[in-house]
Design a protein around this motif. Structure first.
Motif, PDB file in Angstrom:
ATOM      1  N   LYS A 247      39.427  13.553  -0.434  1.00 35.46           N
ATOM      2  CA  LYS A 247      40.563  13.367  -0.735  1.00 35.46           C
ATOM      3  C   LYS A 247      40.929  14.492   0.253  1.00 35.46           C
ATOM      4  N   THR A 248      40.420  16.112  -0.092  1.00 32.39           N
ATOM      5  CA  THR A 248      41.588  16.795   0.023  1.00 32.39           C
ATOM      6  C   THR A 248      41.163  17.340   1.227  1.00 32.39           C
ATOM      7  N   THR A 249      40.079  16.381   1.421  1.00 30.40           N
ATOM      8  CA  THR A 249      39.434  17.180   2.950  1.00 30.40           C
ATOM      9  C   THR A 249      39.612  15.994   4.014  1.00 30.40           C
ATOM     10  N   ALA A 271      45.489  26.559  -3.758  1.00 29.15           N
ATOM     11  CA  ALA A 271      45.634  26.005  -2.195  1.00 29.15           C
ATOM     12  C   ALA A 271      44.476  25.974  -1.968  1.00 29.15           C
ATOM     13  N   GLU A 272      44.377  24.191  -0.829  1.00 26.63           N
ATOM     14  CA  GLU A 272      42.961  24.938  -0.267  1.00 26.63           C
ATOM     15  C   GLU A 272      43.116  24.282   0.959  1.00 26.63           C
ATOM     16  N   LEU A 273      44.260  23.766   1.268  1.00 27.53           N
ATOM     17  CA  LEU A 273      44.556  22.619   2.440  1.00 27.53           C
ATOM     18  C   LEU A 273      44.552  23.888   3.528  1.00 27.53           C
ATOM     19  N   GLY A 316      49.370  18.973  -2.558  1.00 30.37           N
ATOM     20  CA  GLY A 316      47.789  18.335  -2.580  1.00 30.37           C
ATOM     21  C   GLY A 316      47.692  17.024  -3.898  1.00 30.37           C
ATOM     22  N   GLU A 317      48.118  17.580  -4.647  1.00 28.39           N
ATOM     23  CA  GLU A 317      47.027  15.764  -5.252  1.00 28.39           C
ATOM     24  C   GLU A 317      48.311  16.138  -6.888  1.00 28.39           C
ATOM     25  N   VAL A 318      48.817  14.447  -6.920  1.00 25.16           N
ATOM     26  CA  VAL A 318      50.280  13.913  -8.014  1.00 25.16           C
ATOM     27  C   VAL A 318      49.223  14.139  -8.905  1.00 25.16           C
TER      28      VAL A 318
HETATM   29 MG   LIG Z   1      41.528  17.518  -3.699  1.00 30.14          MG
END
Ligand SMILES: [Mg+2]
Ligand SMILES: Nc1ncnc2c1ncn2[C@@H]1O[C@H](COP(=O)(O)OP(=O)(O)O)[C@@H](O)[C@H]1O
Length: 465
Positions: A247-249, A271-273, A316-318
């Motif tokens: 998903k994040t990717t 933070a990943e994005l 990023g994710e709800v």
């Molecule tokens: Mg993720």
């Protein structure tokens, strides 16, 4: 001897060993266990040299030097002290000790060579003497070892204190981040039974592009084109999938197609994005401190970011109450916002949103809730990781409105499973369902026209090859 004099002296000595390994060459620091006696002696040497180093080097003065120079100073000092060492060392041992000591002082000790290896995607420290890494999707045991639990704990402390967090008995688990963006989780006793554990997920090393995803068979070029058009034409997107489904990717890739003229604000728990655009403002939540105060939640950040004049909001994710503010934002001038949710099907994803809204404490009727969701979200993209380990887009669905109290959705593309081969690989194909999405017209208006041909289903009937 003063630091300066010492400096002059060590500058005259030969250059220390070259420490930066060649790229992509895996480097293993800790040797086999066969020669334990020798290992112990080398460990003693390291301790002695370390001790002398701290005694002789004025670390506070070193702090003022810039990073490269400091590394050079320390390297030279280590080189010199090792030369003075009474224990006879061969060239290889000396180079190895010097390298390990530099890693200890300047970096993250035994983890450092693993971090330098770009082929490694995850580093999992289960115990001080058991470290696994993931390379090309497979886990392997390494012979990297920490001296003992205390040594491991020291390294963990170094990582978490760098991002202003702490870990001890009262806060025995913590999420942190390395300077390169990798995500770190540390958990210690009393929650673990065998000493501290550390898991590092390295997002920074592999940042797959849309083309990579197409190459890996996660989606097709046609789906890729549609995704690009979706990002450009400011459709609100919900990416759904299980843990590790990508998903994040995909969120990262998709947001890469947002035009550079727009102001993007990202909100994440950790933070990943890694957006490539210039105009990106990144926000991150803060957990409560030990007194339970000072927490800043995703909801607070979403509310705040709406006062920061965003064109696009990317969460990023709800996970909870912020969903309401996110949906409101999508509905009121922040079109083209994107987020992800943990769910197994597009329907399931919408249900999750409903659950989050009902748990948020805002009283709102079911019908109004669905209305809110259906008018905010345009596209749901479902990702799955099937048993063969390949991540695939299993469906792209468009939300078309409400019909007798139910949100109506139509699949645009689906992955059609056909079977499984002897190696366990899932057989199947991506197909257009034949539905021409309503957003096609919008994409055209935004200058990202999609040819009708890509929505035509294959001539071979669905479900047959
Ligand atoms: Mg993720
Ligand atoms: N389509 C893909 N093919 C192969 N690996 C992928 C794909 N998408 C993501 N990955 C890898 O899978 C791991 C988990 O991805 P991530 O996007 O963080 O998942 P999620 O956010 O759903 O938990 C990462 O290491 C990422 O590089």
């Amino acid at each position: 001897m003063s630091w300066l004099e010492y400096n002059k002296k060590i500058n005259k000595t030969a250059q220390g060993p070259k420490l930066v390994p060649k790229e992509s060459k895996p480097l293993v620091v800790v040797p086999s266990q066969q020669d334990e006696g020798r290992e112990n002696r080398l460990y003693e040497v390291k301790r002695r040299v370390h001790h002398c180093l701290l005694e002789r080097l004025d670390l506070s003065q070193l702090e003022e030097l810039d990073e490269k120079l400091r590394a050079k100073e320390i390297r030279q000092a280590i080189g010199m002290l090792l030369e003075e060492e009474k224990e006879p060392l061969n060239m290889r041992e000396r180079a190895r000790l010097a390298r390990e000591m530099e890693f200890e002082i300047l970096g993250l000790g035994p983890l450092e060579p693993l971090l330098l290896d770009p082929a490694i995607s995850d580093i999992l420290v289960n115990r001080y003497n058991q470290v696994y890494v993931e390379r090309k999707g497979c886990l392997e045991l390494t012979d990297v070892r920490f001296q003992d639990n205390d040594h491991l704990l020291k390294i963990i402390n170094k990582i978490v204190s760098n991002v202003g967090r702490r870990i001890d008995e009262s806060v025995p688990m913590v999420d942190a981040r390395l300077p390169d963006g990798s995500r770190v989780n540390a958990i210690i006793s009393p929650l673990t039974l065998d000493g501290p554990m550390l898991s590092i997920r390295r997002f920074s090393v592999q940042r797959p592009s849309l083309e990579d995803l197409i190459d890996k068979g996660s989606l097709t070029a046609e789906i890729g084109e549609t995704l690009k058009a979706i990002a450009v034409s400011k459709l609100n997107v919900l990416i759904s999938g299980g843990t590790g489904a990508g998903k994040t990717t995909l969120l990262n890739i998709l947001s890469g197609y947002i035009p550079a003229t727009e102001r993007i604000i990202t909100i994440e728990d950790s933070a990943e994005l890694q957006l490539q655009q210039e105009h990106v403002c990144r926000l991150e939540t803060r957990p409560a401190n030990i007194e339970g105060k000072g927490e800043v939640s995703q909801r607070d950040l979403v509310k705040n970011c709406l006062r920061m004049r965003p064109d696009r909001v990317i969460v990023g994710e709800v996970r909870g109450a912020e969903v309401i503010d996110m949906l409101t934002a999508m509905n009121t001038g922040h079109e083209g916002s994107m987020t992800t949710v943990h769910a197994n099907t597009p329907r399931d994803a919408l249900l999750r949103l409903e659950t989050m809204i009902s748990l948020s404490g805002v009283s709102i009727q079911e019908k109004a809730m669905r209305q809110m969701i259906s008018s905010s979200i345009d596209v749901v993209i479902q990702l799955v990781r099937l048993s063969d380990g390949v991540r695939r887009m299993s469906a792209m669905s468009e939300i078309t409105g409400m019909e007798s109290g139910v949100i109506s959705m139509q699949d645009i593309f689906v992955f059609e499973r056909q079977g499984i081969d002897e190696q366990g690989k899932i057989l199947g194909r991506f197909v257009a369902t034949g539905v021409r999405p309503r957003f096609v017209e919008r994409c055209r208006l935004f200058g990202a026209p999609l040819p009708d041909g890509i929505f035509v289903p294959p001539t071979r009937p669905l479900g047959r090859f």
